[in-house]
Write an enzyme that holds these catalytic residues in place. Structure first.
Site, PDB file in Angstrom:
ATOM      1  N   ASP A 100      12.336  13.939 -33.050  1.00  0.00           N
ATOM      2  CA  ASP A 100      12.413  14.434 -31.669  1.00  0.00           C
ATOM      3  C   ASP A 100      10.997  14.722 -31.161  1.00  0.00           C
ATOM      4  OD1 ASP A 100      15.353  14.579 -31.297  1.00  0.00           O
ATOM      5  OD2 ASP A 100      15.201  15.913 -33.023  1.00  0.00           O
ATOM      6  N   THR A 128      15.023   1.000 -35.589  1.00  0.00           N
ATOM      7  CA  THR A 128      16.074   2.026 -35.527  1.00  0.00           C
ATOM      8  C   THR A 128      16.636   2.104 -34.106  1.00  0.00           C
ATOM      9  OG1 THR A 128      14.745   3.917 -34.820  1.00  0.00           O
ATOM     10  CG2 THR A 128      14.713   3.413 -37.177  1.00  0.00           C
ATOM     11  N   PHE A 163      16.685   4.680 -32.040  1.00  0.00           N
ATOM     12  CA  PHE A 163      15.775   5.323 -31.088  1.00  0.00           C
ATOM     13  C   PHE A 163      14.563   4.454 -30.785  1.00  0.00           C
ATOM     14  CE2 PHE A 163      17.043   9.521 -29.653  1.00  0.00           C
ATOM     15  CZ  PHE A 163      18.236   9.669 -30.347  1.00  0.00           C
ATOM     16  N   GLU A 164      14.186   3.634 -31.737  1.00  0.00           N
ATOM     17  CA  GLU A 164      13.090   2.701 -31.490  1.00  0.00           C
ATOM     18  C   GLU A 164      13.497   1.717 -30.388  1.00  0.00           C
ATOM     19  OE1 GLU A 164      11.951   0.662 -35.039  1.00  0.00           O
ATOM     20  OE2 GLU A 164      10.071  -0.013 -34.169  1.00  0.00           O
TER      21      GLU A 164
HETATM   22  C1  LIG Z   1      15.300  11.207 -32.064  1.00  0.00           C
HETATM   23  S1  LIG Z   1      16.457  11.171 -33.366  1.00  0.00           S
HETATM   24  C2  LIG Z   1      15.948   9.760 -34.348  1.00  0.00           C
HETATM   25  C3  LIG Z   1      17.038   9.261 -35.249  1.00  0.00           C
HETATM   26  C4  LIG Z   1      16.705   8.030 -36.104  1.00  0.00           C
HETATM   27  N1  LIG Z   1      15.669   8.318 -37.082  1.00  0.00           N
HETATM   28  C5  LIG Z   1      16.321   6.839 -35.245  1.00  0.00           C
HETATM   29  O1  LIG Z   1      15.136   6.466 -35.256  1.00  0.00           O
HETATM   30  O2  LIG Z   1      17.200   6.279 -34.576  1.00  0.00           O
HETATM   31  C6  LIG Z   1      15.924  12.537 -34.369  1.00  0.00           C
HETATM   32  C7  LIG Z   1      16.977  13.007 -35.359  1.00  0.00           C
HETATM   33  O3  LIG Z   1      16.413  14.010 -36.200  1.00  0.00           O
HETATM   34  C8  LIG Z   1      17.394  15.002 -36.452  1.00  0.00           C
HETATM   35  N2  LIG Z   1      16.661  16.224 -36.804  1.00  0.00           N
HETATM   36  C9  LIG Z   1      15.727  16.854 -36.055  1.00  0.00           C
HETATM   37  N3  LIG Z   1      15.254  17.932 -36.698  1.00  0.00           N
HETATM   38  C10 LIG Z   1      15.896  17.976 -37.897  1.00  0.00           C
HETATM   39  C11 LIG Z   1      15.843  18.864 -38.991  1.00  0.00           C
HETATM   40  N4  LIG Z   1      15.026  19.913 -39.000  1.00  0.00           N
HETATM   41  N5  LIG Z   1      16.642  18.623 -40.044  1.00  0.00           N
HETATM   42  C12 LIG Z   1      17.482  17.559 -40.056  1.00  0.00           C
HETATM   43  N6  LIG Z   1      17.576  16.679 -39.036  1.00  0.00           N
HETATM   44  C13 LIG Z   1      16.796  16.889 -37.971  1.00  0.00           C
HETATM   45  C14 LIG Z   1      18.202  15.081 -35.158  1.00  0.00           C
HETATM   46  O4  LIG Z   1      19.492  15.590 -35.371  1.00  0.00           O
HETATM   47  C15 LIG Z   1      18.215  13.622 -34.715  1.00  0.00           C
HETATM   48  O5  LIG Z   1      19.350  12.945 -35.184  1.00  0.00           O
END
Ligand SMILES: C[S@@+](CC[C@H](N)C(=O)[O-])C[C@H]1O[C@@H](n2cnc3c(N)ncnc32)[C@H](O)[C@@H]1O
Length: 222
Positions: A129, A200, A202-203
């Protein structure tokens, strides 16, 4: 030591029927419950293969593809978003992969409490994020002293692979990882696209919005 980073907001996100079914039938075999004590990685995977920990796998499709391509390695995915966990469980079954385990919990606490020093071969952190607003920058995961903990948990020669589609987070992460004791940049600045890494979700979203992808690759000193 509390790192005090709250890097996510739990999205409500409905689970599809398939995700719910996978969650109900497969959780027991693949989800490792959070516990505030070191986990025995050999026990949960049933072998001594090197372990990569992925923070925030989202829907987990890239995770499943990487695990399928590398059966001699183990992958521990940490995620808080349950529909994504259901989706990764579905992928695990579809692809018949046995080298993935999941912890449904905050990765910051998982690392602090469950992972012993020098025990991981790698971290995969794909499109974390970005928290673009200045007042939210403190929620960014790739920030010291959290990155010091990443370095501490890696075994010598282990690596951190991080990718973002937010240029400013890329610059931020390059500075934070660059200033982390024990980590060394494998490249002169940003890394080239890693050929082993599938695109991915999000990419794809970022590329559709014409975002520039920045890739980073740091190695723990021997
Ligand atoms: C922007 S998404 C990217 C997902 C994936 N890696 C992609 O590229 O499609 C970020 C993910 O990180 C997870 N996330 C953020 N902080 C986290 C944490 N502290 N522990 C576990 N998951 C976390 C969120 O729930 C979310 O699904």
């Amino acid at each position: 030591m509390g790192y005090g980073i709250k890097s996510y907001v739990l999205r409500a996100g409905r689970m599809s029927d398939a995700q719910r079914r996978s969650y109900e039938t497969l959780a027991e075999g693949f989800i490792v419950p959070f516990a505030p004590e070191p986990v025995d990685l050999r026990r949960i995977f049933g072998n001594e293969n090197p372990v990569t920990l992925e923070i925030g796998f989202g829907m987990g499709i890239a995770t499943a593809m990487i695990a399928e391509d590398n059966p001699q390695k183990n992958y521990l995915g940490v995620e808080v978003h349950r529909p994504g966990i259901g989706r990764l469980l579905w992928e695990i079954e579809k692809r018949s992969v046995s080298n993935i385990r999941i912890i449904e919990y905050d990765a910051v606490e998982v690392l602090e409490k469950m992972i012993k020093p020098s025990s991981l071969a790698a971290f995969h952190i794909f499109f974390p994020d970005p928290w673009p607003k200045k007042r939210h920058h403190k929620r960014r995961l790739i920030t010291r002293p959290f990155t010091d903990m990443l370095a501490e948990k890696l075994c010598p020669g282990g690596y951190v692979s991080m990718v973002t589609d937010w240029a400013d987070y890329g610059d931020w992460a390059l500075a934070e990882l660059g200033a982390t004791a024990g980590l060394k940049n494998r490249y002169a600045g940003f890394a080239e696209k890693q050929s082993w890494r599938p695109e991915t979700k999000f990419e794809r979203k970022g590329l559709l919005k014409q975002h520039e992808v920045r890739e980073l690759f740091f190695v723990k000193e021997e």
